[in-house]
Motif scaffolding. Structure first.
Motif, PDB file in Angstrom:
ATOM      1  N   TYR A 163       0.847  -1.189   0.000  1.00 29.63           N
ATOM      2  CA  TYR A 163       0.000   0.000   0.000  1.00 29.63           C
ATOM      3  C   TYR A 163       0.888   1.247   0.000  1.00 29.63           C
ATOM      4  O   TYR A 163       1.633   1.473   0.955  1.00 29.63           O
ATOM      5  CB  TYR A 163      -0.916  -0.005   1.234  1.00 29.63           C
TER       6      TYR A 163
ATOM      7  N   ILE B  38      -9.520   7.027   3.289  1.00 30.08           N
ATOM      8  CA  ILE B  38      -9.880   7.455   1.937  1.00 30.08           C
ATOM      9  C   ILE B  38     -10.139   8.957   1.897  1.00 30.08           C
ATOM     10  O   ILE B  38      -9.578   9.678   1.052  1.00 30.08           O
ATOM     11  CB  ILE B  38     -11.123   6.680   1.428  1.00 30.08           C
TER      12      ILE B  38
ATOM     13  N   LEU C 249      -3.528   2.340   1.945  1.00 29.16           N
ATOM     14  CA  LEU C 249      -4.481   2.629   0.868  1.00 29.16           C
ATOM     15  C   LEU C 249      -3.784   2.550  -0.474  1.00 29.16           C
ATOM     16  O   LEU C 249      -2.643   2.996  -0.625  1.00 29.16           O
ATOM     17  CB  LEU C 249      -5.063   4.038   1.065  1.00 29.16           C
TER      18      LEU C 249
ATOM     19  N   CYS D 198      -5.037   2.490  -4.951  1.00 31.13           N
ATOM     20  CA  CYS D 198      -6.094   2.535  -5.955  1.00 31.13           C
ATOM     21  C   CYS D 198      -6.021   1.250  -6.758  1.00 31.13           C
ATOM     22  O   CYS D 198      -5.013   0.977  -7.401  1.00 31.13           O
ATOM     23  CB  CYS D 198      -5.909   3.758  -6.848  1.00 31.13           C
TER      24      CYS D 198
ATOM     25  N   TYR E  18     -10.969   1.548  -4.271  1.00 32.09           N
ATOM     26  CA  TYR E  18      -9.857   1.614  -3.332  1.00 32.09           C
ATOM     27  C   TYR E  18      -9.655   0.233  -2.741  1.00 32.09           C
ATOM     28  O   TYR E  18     -10.611  -0.509  -2.546  1.00 32.09           O
ATOM     29  CB  TYR E  18     -10.168   2.569  -2.175  1.00 32.09           C
TER      30      TYR E  18
ATOM     31  N   ARG F 105     -12.303  -3.431   0.293  1.00 31.75           N
ATOM     32  CA  ARG F 105     -12.448  -2.584  -0.895  1.00 31.75           C
ATOM     33  C   ARG F 105     -13.565  -1.599  -0.619  1.00 31.75           C
ATOM     34  O   ARG F 105     -14.442  -1.825   0.226  1.00 31.75           O
ATOM     35  CB  ARG F 105     -12.732  -3.405  -2.136  1.00 31.75           C
TER      36      ARG F 105
ATOM     37  N   LEU G 240      -4.861   9.892  -7.278  1.00 31.25           N
ATOM     38  CA  LEU G 240      -5.158   8.458  -7.308  1.00 31.25           C
ATOM     39  C   LEU G 240      -4.175   7.706  -8.190  1.00 31.25           C
ATOM     40  O   LEU G 240      -3.775   6.581  -7.868  1.00 31.25           O
ATOM     41  CB  LEU G 240      -6.598   8.234  -7.771  1.00 31.25           C
TER      42      LEU G 240
END
Length: 138
Positions: free
Chosen positions: A6, A38, A80, A82, A92, A109, A133
């Motif tokens: 991540y 997020i 996190l 994308c 995500y 997700r 992103l």
């Protein structure tokens, strides 16, 4: 998936109220952690204006798989990335990690569709958000 899968991380301090009567963080709190990492990312890195912007993100799908318990006191490292970036939507992928583990306590997700605030109709992902992103796409 391990922590380094991540590219973006946010430390979230667990609170007393997060624990349930069984002595671990209640399952509903995991979704709050998803929302927190997020939206913190979208606001800080993508310039999302949650109070007055013309575009907002609406959750249309979410899922969580629980692997290890989380407990107060402690800190959750929310990872996190994308997973998929479309014209008006983003998927995500989130990993929640205990301080003492490289393996996730939970993975999940969360899918946002970006919409016009007033009409609630899908719109393209705003360019600044798209660029942010793309920076965390794996």
């Amino acid at each position: 998936m391990e922590r380094d899968a991540y590219p973006h991380h946010l430390a979230i301090t667990l609170r007393w109220k997060d624990n349930d009567v069984y002595g671990h963080v209640n399952n509903v709190e995991y979704y709050s952690f998803f929302d927190t990492v997020i939206n913190d990312f979208l606001i800080r890195s993508g310039g999302l204006d949650i109070h007055g912007g013309d575009v907002i993100g609406l959750c249309v799908d979410s899922q969580c798989t629980f692997k290890q318990p989380l407990e107060f006191p402690g800190v959750v490292d929310a990872g996190l990335r994308c997973g998929q970036l479309g014209n008006s939507s983003v998927r995500y992928e989130i990993g929640l990690f205990r301080e003492d583990s490289e393996q996730p306590a939970a993975v999940g997700r969360f899918v946002h569709v970006f919409v016009d605030r007033a009409e609630r109709r899908p719109v393209p992902v705003p360019e600044r958000i798209r660029a942010a992103l793309e920076g965390i796409t794996r």
